[in-house]
Design a protein around this motif. Structure first.
Motif, short mmCIF file in Angstrom:
data_model
loop_
_atom_site.label_atom_id
_atom_site.label_comp_id
_atom_site.label_asym_id
_atom_site.label_seq_id
_atom_site.Cartn_x
_atom_site.Cartn_y
_atom_site.Cartn_z
N ASN A 176 0.84 -1.20 0.00
CA ASN A 176 0.00 0.00 0.00
C ASN A 176 0.88 1.26 0.00
O ASN A 176 1.77 1.38 0.84
N ILE A 177 0.60 2.15 -0.93
CA ILE A 177 1.37 3.39 -1.04
C ILE A 177 0.42 4.57 -0.95
O ILE A 177 -0.53 4.67 -1.73
N LEU A 178 0.69 5.44 0.01
CA LEU A 178 -0.09 6.67 0.16
C LEU A 178 0.79 7.85 -0.20
O LEU A 178 1.79 8.12 0.48
N CYS A 179 0.45 8.54 -1.27
CA CYS A 179 1.18 9.74 -1.70
C CYS A 179 0.44 10.96 -1.19
O CYS A 179 -0.78 11.07 -1.36
N ILE A 180 1.17 11.88 -0.59
CA ILE A 180 0.53 13.07 -0.02
C ILE A 180 1.15 14.33 -0.58
O ILE A 180 2.38 14.51 -0.54
N GLU A 181 0.31 15.18 -1.13
CA GLU A 181 0.73 16.54 -1.51
C GLU A 181 0.44 17.44 -0.32
O GLU A 181 -0.64 17.38 0.27
N MET A 182 1.39 18.30 0.02
CA MET A 182 1.23 19.16 1.20
C MET A 182 1.62 20.59 0.86
O MET A 182 2.62 21.12 1.37
N PRO A 183 0.86 21.25 -0.01
CA PRO A 183 1.23 22.60 -0.42
C PRO A 183 1.16 23.61 0.73
O PRO A 183 0.26 23.55 1.57
N ILE A 184 2.15 24.50 0.74
CA ILE A 184 2.15 25.65 1.64
C ILE A 184 2.58 26.84 0.79
O ILE A 184 3.76 27.05 0.55
N HIS A 185 1.61 27.61 0.32
CA HIS A 185 1.90 28.71 -0.61
C HIS A 185 2.80 28.21 -1.74
O HIS A 185 3.76 28.88 -2.12
N GLN A 186 2.49 27.03 -2.27
CA GLN A 186 3.40 26.39 -3.20
C GLN A 186 3.37 27.04 -4.58
O GLN A 186 2.32 27.47 -5.05
N HIS A 187 4.56 27.11 -5.22
CA HIS A 187 4.63 27.62 -6.58
C HIS A 187 3.83 26.69 -7.49
O HIS A 187 3.87 25.47 -7.35
N GLU A 188 3.06 27.28 -8.40
CA GLU A 188 2.13 26.51 -9.23
C GLU A 188 2.82 25.39 -10.01
O GLU A 188 2.27 24.30 -10.19
N SER A 189 4.05 25.64 -10.48
CA SER A 189 4.75 24.62 -11.26
C SER A 189 5.04 23.37 -10.42
O SER A 189 4.99 22.25 -10.93
N HIS A 190 5.34 23.56 -9.13
CA HIS A 190 5.60 22.42 -8.27
C HIS A 190 4.34 21.60 -8.08
O HIS A 190 4.37 20.36 -8.12
N VAL A 191 3.22 22.29 -7.88
CA VAL A 191 1.94 21.60 -7.67
C VAL A 191 1.54 20.82 -8.91
O VAL A 191 1.15 19.65 -8.83
N SER A 192 1.65 21.44 -10.07
CA SER A 192 1.23 20.78 -11.31
C SER A 192 2.09 19.56 -11.61
O SER A 192 1.58 18.52 -12.05
N ARG A 193 3.40 19.66 -11.37
CA ARG A 193 4.27 18.50 -11.61
C ARG A 193 3.93 17.37 -10.64
O ARG A 193 3.93 16.20 -11.02
N GLY A 194 3.69 17.71 -9.38
CA GLY A 194 3.32 16.70 -8.40
C GLY A 194 2.04 15.99 -8.79
O GLY A 194 1.94 14.76 -8.70
N GLN A 195 1.04 16.75 -9.22
CA GLN A 195 -0.23 16.14 -9.62
C GLN A 195 -0.07 15.28 -10.86
O GLN A 195 -0.69 14.21 -10.97
N GLU A 196 0.77 15.73 -11.79
CA GLU A 196 1.02 14.94 -13.00
C GLU A 196 1.65 13.59 -12.62
O GLU A 196 1.29 12.55 -13.18
N HIS A 197 2.59 13.64 -11.69
CA HIS A 197 3.25 12.40 -11.30
C HIS A 197 2.30 11.46 -10.58
O HIS A 197 2.33 10.24 -10.81
N ILE A 198 1.45 11.99 -9.72
CA ILE A 198 0.49 11.13 -9.01
C ILE A 198 -0.46 10.47 -10.00
O ILE A 198 -0.78 9.27 -9.87
N LYS A 199 -0.92 11.20 -11.02
CA LYS A 199 -1.77 10.60 -12.05
C LYS A 199 -1.03 9.47 -12.77
O LYS A 199 -1.60 8.42 -13.06
N PHE A 200 0.25 9.69 -13.04
CA PHE A 200 1.08 8.67 -13.68
C PHE A 200 1.18 7.43 -12.79
O PHE A 200 1.04 6.29 -13.27
N LEU A 201 1.40 7.63 -11.49
CA LEU A 201 1.49 6.51 -10.56
C LEU A 201 0.19 5.73 -10.50
O LEU A 201 0.18 4.49 -10.59
N LYS A 202 -0.92 6.42 -10.35
CA LYS A 202 -2.21 5.75 -10.19
C LYS A 202 -2.63 5.03 -11.47
O LYS A 202 -3.33 4.01 -11.41
#
Length: 262
Positions: free
Chosen positions: A49-75
């Motif tokens: 079981n793998i739980l991936c967590i995004e934890m933005p704190i005033h995060q730059h948009e490019s970091h968020v979008s790359r993280g979400q892209e990777h999670i979609k790839f993983l799932k």
């Protein structure tokens, strides 16, 4: 580098460690960077079981979008992967409202940057406790044992480190082998702790290939006197950071009490 053998070795190591610990799998923070991308892929390949967590704190948009892209790839590729997004921005702002922000702003900003990392560590361990998971680290060798480029008890607070014996260049090689999204492979490495697009190189003053070179040269017994120009500068940067951050890389000092005092 025998990339396929290294990947299989790490996956087997992760699987055996988790099974011996009697846990269900791993929780890992996803930042949109190469290290978390590779570490999460290796964890996913265990089948646990793998739980991936995004934890933005005033995060730059490019970091968020790359993280979400990777999670979609993983799932898409692994049925054992789940994800949660926990927005820590309100928590961070509440923390700031309760502490002093006076004084040298550069020092204050660095303290706040490290606070972001520690809030994320707390979140990872919260979910790890809920679901009987281990917190998987994402640090590589040059960061963890070379220049100490991580937050003590932040991203340095983990249960195990699958990448810590790999140089950054080797992590990239594994990322290419595992088909990490191009947006992550091509992005400038960044710790994302300041809410802007500054890169690791902006903060450190040297690139990862330069730092790896310095680490190798010093292991060979070379000194700054053996080089000139940029190479001397890089060696000095590496040595300065290595010395300043040894407190992160060594065990916590213990005041040993003489037996005759007890």
């Amino acid at each position: 580098m025998q990339t396929d053998k290294i990947v299989n070795h790490i996956v087997t190591w992760l699987t055996n460690y988790a099974n011996n610990a009697g846990v269900n799998g791993f929780v890992i923070g996803i930042s949109g960077g190469i290290d978390s991308a590779v570490a999460s892929l290796l964890c996913a390949k265990t089948g646990l079981n793998i739980l991936c967590i995004e934890m933005p704190i005033h995060q730059h948009e490019s970091h968020v979008s790359r993280g979400q892209e990777h999670i979609k790839f993983l799932k898409k590729n692994f049925s054992n992967v789940r994800d949660i997004q926990t927005d820590l921005t309100p928590v961070f702002e509440e923390f700031k409202s309760q502490v002093s922000l006076e004084g040298n702003q550069e020092i204050v900003n660095m303290a706040l940057a490290n606070t972001r990392a520690r809030l994320r560590m707390t979140t990872l361990y919260y979910y790890a406790g809920l679901e009987k998971l281990l917190v998987a680290g994402t640090g590589n060798k040059v960061e963890d044992f070379g220049i100490g480029f991580y937050t003590k008890y932040g991203d340095g607070g983990v249960d195990l480190s699958p990448l810590a014996d790999l140089m950054k260049s080797e992590v990239y090689a594994i990322g290419k082998y595992l088909n990490v999204p191009a947006s992550i492979l091509d992005a400038a490495p960044s710790d994302g702790l300041f809410g802007d697009s500054r890169s690791d190189e902006d903060q450190i003053g040297a690139s990862y290939p330069e730092l790896e070179w310095a680490m190798n040269m010093l292991e060979l017994g070379k000194t700054a006197n053996d080089f000139e120009g940029r190479e001397t500068d890089v060696l000095n940067i590496y040595k300065r950071l290595n010395n300043a951050n040894k407190h992160k890389m060594k065990p916590i000092p213990i005041c040993e009490i003489p037996n005759n005092f007890k």
